[in-house]
Structure formats: structure tokens, C-alpha cells
Design an enzyme around this catalytic site. Structure first.
Site, PDB file in Angstrom:
ATOM      1  N   THR A 119       0.657  -1.191  -0.006  1.00 52.61           N
ATOM      2  CA  THR A 119      -0.111   0.032  -0.082  1.00 52.61           C
ATOM      3  C   THR A 119       1.048   1.196  -0.053  1.00 52.61           C
ATOM      4  O   THR A 119       0.730   2.335  -1.053  1.00 52.61           O
ATOM      5  CB  THR A 119      -0.893  -0.002   1.371  1.00 52.61           C
ATOM      6  OG1 THR A 119      -1.531  -1.201   1.244  1.00 52.61           O
ATOM      7  CG2 THR A 119      -1.954   1.322   1.265  1.00 52.61           C
ATOM      8  N   LYS A 121       6.663   1.715  11.910  1.00 60.36           N
ATOM      9  CA  LYS A 121       6.611   1.848  13.217  1.00 60.36           C
ATOM     10  C   LYS A 121       7.180   0.864  14.216  1.00 60.36           C
ATOM     11  O   LYS A 121       7.761   1.049  15.253  1.00 60.36           O
ATOM     12  CB  LYS A 121       5.355   2.458  13.658  1.00 60.36           C
ATOM     13  CG  LYS A 121       4.159   1.561  13.420  1.00 60.36           C
ATOM     14  CD  LYS A 121       3.200   2.046  12.195  1.00 60.36           C
ATOM     15  CE  LYS A 121       2.575   0.828  11.334  1.00 60.36           C
ATOM     16  NZ  LYS A 121       1.406   1.471  10.814  1.00 60.36           N
ATOM     17  N   VAL A 126       4.527   7.609  12.328  1.00 67.48           N
ATOM     18  CA  VAL A 126       3.311   8.200  13.236  1.00 67.48           C
ATOM     19  C   VAL A 126       2.475   9.253  12.840  1.00 67.48           C
ATOM     20  O   VAL A 126       2.708  10.026  12.200  1.00 67.48           O
ATOM     21  CB  VAL A 126       3.912   8.993  14.763  1.00 67.48           C
ATOM     22  CG1 VAL A 126       2.971   9.152  15.452  1.00 67.48           C
ATOM     23  CG2 VAL A 126       4.992   7.938  15.490  1.00 67.48           C
ATOM     24  N   LYS A 154       3.762   3.440  18.247  1.00 71.99           N
ATOM     25  CA  LYS A 154       3.781   4.983  17.916  1.00 71.99           C
ATOM     26  C   LYS A 154       4.016   5.995  19.220  1.00 71.99           C
ATOM     27  O   LYS A 154       4.719   6.868  19.162  1.00 71.99           O
ATOM     28  CB  LYS A 154       2.241   5.380  17.305  1.00 71.99           C
ATOM     29  CG  LYS A 154       2.314   4.848  15.794  1.00 71.99           C
ATOM     30  CD  LYS A 154       0.767   5.094  15.222  1.00 71.99           C
ATOM     31  CE  LYS A 154       0.880   4.273  13.884  1.00 71.99           C
ATOM     32  NZ  LYS A 154      -0.506   4.175  13.637  1.00 71.99           N
ATOM     33  N   GLY A 164      -3.515   5.014   5.375  1.00 70.56           N
ATOM     34  CA  GLY A 164      -3.893   5.099   4.040  1.00 70.56           C
ATOM     35  C   GLY A 164      -2.860   5.481   3.239  1.00 70.56           C
ATOM     36  O   GLY A 164      -1.725   5.929   3.423  1.00 70.56           O
TER      37      GLY A 164
END
Ligand code: HSE
Length: 412
Positions: A11, A100, A127, A200, A298
Site C-alpha cells: 500500500t 513503526k 506516526v 507510535k 492510507g
């Protein structure tokens, strides 16, 4: 011209390549020179793509290519991402990442390798997805002592909680939707059980307080145990429930770090952050509260942060001195249970005569109600007390009150 490589064409990786094509000219003008993707590492084949010729399955094609000076590691996971990143830094290439898990587990070690080889290890995308927070924290807020960091750090769980609160969408359906939209981790347990938010907050607190906060030292709860009555009682107290990652400096120098679902009053700056959006509050002793808000997951939001790091490195050259922290032995994290908080508690009261005992033991509580509340079900908000004190009081009540749920209330 700067030549770069991308490790992983999932992605985020495909988003990085897309941005370099889509925004080619503006990226070149901001970087002061053209940046071109020379190689992409992925074990899969993508013959249909116009840039199919750039793919390799062999990491050495990137490691040993002297023309490639910056690499985006967007493959995720600890291995082989750690070994690849370390080898690239040692070979004098800067690395940027959205990983992360790796930064939270091995950030101090990799930052030290980057420093030793005068290159950069940047992780803005790790993050808050597309929200600029790492760079503002170590650059724009550099004049502050940061006292506290708290936020909605996971887009998937915020999406699920929003759907549960606003349209009573069942948990599983909301999770499937988040997966379809590309928000969730490969294994969504990392989202719903809090591990992603934990990683995070580890990164943010390491940067804010200067010593590595390791995930295994951070108390972490997810959202899988939340139920409709939790939501209804929260609403009755003018609150929403959000999964909050938080870290603050304690008076003795230790760090309080934890991830858990918490009640936030509607007027809180974090309460209205819905859907996939993340919100990160940084409390500085000069600025007061600063809140960063935007899309926390996203493809293109995350790729935006990865590419921005690459642009920054192509301008800067040598190692960033402010984006760093020291290693720690894990004893830098204090006991979260000592912090005085208010708690929303609900459960079953044995009989109504026990109500007076409950008030005697708990002190001045605020009772809550919900539509269709079954007889005997009792919900209340406690006065401020430590978690140790709460456990003792619940133990004193013993069989009089069978606890079904306890949720902390936070004041941001
Ligand atoms: N699974 C993560 C989230 C992706 O939902 O926030 C971004 O880190």
C-alpha cells in the site's frame, strides 16, 4: 539528480512511486533537483505496471548500487527490515521509513548507526500517517520542554469506534471496512489490541523525552472488550471513548506511558477526531497544547510523509542532530497505576441496599444510566484515585458488586 529505491511495493510503497510520478515537478522544485525511483524491491511480479523494469527481488541490487543514495523502507515488520536498514546505513545510504514496529523496537540502535555513518534515518511516516508530527516536534517545538504527549494514534480503531458510536455498526463489519480501505495492518490484531498505537507512543515519547521507550514496557489495552453499554454509559456522561496513547514526564524523571481506551468529554480537543483521522496533542512548557490533526493511515497520506523525508534528505545531506535519542534499559518507564484518575465503572449490584455501602466505599460517585438498563445494573464515575486504590475499594465491595467494565477518564 538523486536516485532512490523503495523496499516493498504494498500500500505505502506503491503510493511512494505514484507520488514521485504524479508530483514529479513540484518535488523536483522543492528538492532543488530531480528525484527518481531507480529500483523497487519486492518478491512479487508486477508485469502490468509501466515501471515493471525497475523491480528486483535481490536486495543487493540496491545495497551495492552506488547511484542510489536514499532508500524508503516500507516493507514493515522487524525482519528483514532491520538487517536491510542497518546494511544500507552502513553503506552510507540514508533510509526513510513508515515502519513503526522497527523504529519502536530498534530506533535507538538504527539512529546510532546512521550517526556513525553520517547519514539519516527518518521516520515521519511512522506516526500519524500524513500528519507532520515528528519534524515539528524535534524542530519547531525545540525550544520547549515537552511535558506530555497524547493522541489518537491508530486510524483503524478510530474508524471502528466512530462507526460503533455513530451508526451502531458491529465491530467486525467496521473492521472489514477499515481493511478494505487499506487502513489496517496485515494482521489487524495489531490495530485492535493496541500494539500499533503502542509502537507510535513509544516513538513519540522516545523523541520527546530523549530515551528509548520500549513497547514491552508500555501498558497496552485495545478495544476488543468494549461493548454497547460502555458506549451508552459514556454518552450519558457526555463523553466519547477513544483509544489513547499517552506519555508524560513524571516528577522523579521517569516516563508514564500507556495505551488504553479512555473517556474524553465532548469538549476535549481529541473527542471530535473521527473516522481514520488521528490527533496528536503535544504539551510544551512554552507553547501549551499544540494539536496535530489529519489522516493517520492510507496509501497516499502515508506516502506523502515518506516522500517528504526523502526530499528533506536530498536537501540536507549530513546527519540530523536533533532527530535522535539515547538507548535505555527499559527502566525509564514508571508505574501507570499510581496516577490519580477518575474511572467509569459498571456492573451488577447484589441488591439496592448495597448502594449505600457502594457510596461509602467509593466516595462521592456520579451515577449514570442507559436506555433499557437492566435491574441491578449500576454504573458510576468515581472521584479521582489511583488504580491501586480503585482495586482495593472494589475488593472491599466483594460480592456486593460484580464488576463488568472499568474505563479510565482522561482530561485533555
Ligand atoms: N494500521 C495503522 C492505522 C496504519 O490504522 O493507523 C497507519 O499506521
Amino acid at each position: 539528480m538523486v536516485k532512490v529505491a523503495v523496499l516493498g511495493h504494498g500500500t505505502v510503497g506503491s503510493g511512494v512511486v505514484e507520488l514521485f510520478t504524479k508530483n514529479k515537478e513540484s518535488i523536483a522544485s522543492r528538492a532543488g533537483q530531480e528525484i527518481t525511483v531507480k529500483r523497487i524491491l519486492d518478491l512479487r511480479e508486477f508485469p502490468e505496471l509501466p515501471y515493471a523494469g525497475k523491480f528486483t527481488k535481490n536486495f543487493d541490487d540496491i545495497l551495492n548500487d552506488p547511484e542510489i543514495s536514499i532508500v524508503a523502507e516500507v516493507m514493515g515488520g522487524l525482519h528483514p527490515a532491520f538487517e536491510y536498514t542497518k546494511a544500507l546505513l552502513e553503506a552510507g545510504k540514508s533510509v526513510v521509513t513508515s515502519n513503526k514496529e522497527l523504529v519502536a523496537a530498534r530506533g535507538a540502535a538504527l539512529l546510532a548507526v546512521a550517526k556513525a555513518h553520517n547519514v539519516n534515518y527518518f521516520f515521519e511516516a511512522s506516526v500519524g500517517g500524513g500528519i507532520p508530527v515528528i519534524r515539528p516536534m524535534h524542530q519547531c517545538l525545540a525550544a520547549n520542554e515537552i511535558t506530555e504527549v497524547a493522541g489518537i494514534l491508530n486510524g483503524t480503531t478510530n474508524y471502528i469506534l466512530t462507526r460503533m458510536f455513530h451508526d451502531s455498526t458491529p465491530f467486525d463489519e467496521a473492521l472489514r471496512e477499515a481493511q478494505r480501505l487499506g487502513y489496517a495492518e496485515r494482521n489487524p490484531a495489531a490495530d485492535v489490541e493496541g500494539a500499533d498505537a503502542c509502537r507510535k507512543i513509544c516513538i513519540l515519547s522516545s523523541l520527546a523525552f530523549g530515551s528509548h521507550v520500549y513497547p514491552e514496557t508500555v501498558h497496552t489495552e485495545g478495544i476488543t472488550h468494549l461493548t454497547l453499554p460502555d458506549v451508552e454509559y459514556a454518552a450519558n456522561w457526555d463523553c466519547v471513548i477513544k483509544l489513547i496513547g499517552r506519555a508524560k514526564k513524571l516528577p522523579g524523571g521517569k516516563i508514564l506511558a500507556a495505551v488504553y481506551p479512555a473517556l474524553l468529554k465532548h469538549h476535549s480537543q481529541l473527542a471530535s477526531i473521527d473516522d481514520v483521522f488521528n490527533g496528536i496533542l503535544i504539551r510544551g512548557n512554552a507553547t501549551g497544547d499544540v494539536v496535530f490533526y489529519g489522516r493517520g493511515a492510507g496509501k497516499l497520506p502515508t506516502a506523502s510523509a515518506v516522500v517528504a523525508d526523502m526530499i528533506d534528505i536530498s536537501k540536507a545531506g549530513c546527519t540530523s542532530k536533533s532527530l535522535t535519542w539515547c538507548d535505555s534499559d527499559g527502566k525509564n518507564v514508571g508505574d501507570y497505576k499510581e496516577e490519580p484518575l477518575r474511572f467509569m465503572v459498571w456492573g451488577t449490584l447484589l441488591d439496592t441496599r448495597a448502594l449505600a455501602t457502594l457510596q461509602d466505599v467509593m466516595g462521592s460517585v456520579t451515577f449514570l444510566s442507559r436506555p433499557g438498563q437492566p435491574e441491578g445494573e449500576t454504573a458510576f464515575v468515581t472521584p479521582e484515585m489511583s488504580e491501586y486504590a480503585l482495586s482495593e475499594k472494589l475488593e472491599v465491595l466483594g460480592n456486593l458488586f460484580k464488576v463488568r467494565s472499568v474505563i479510565r477518564a482522561l482530561d485533555y
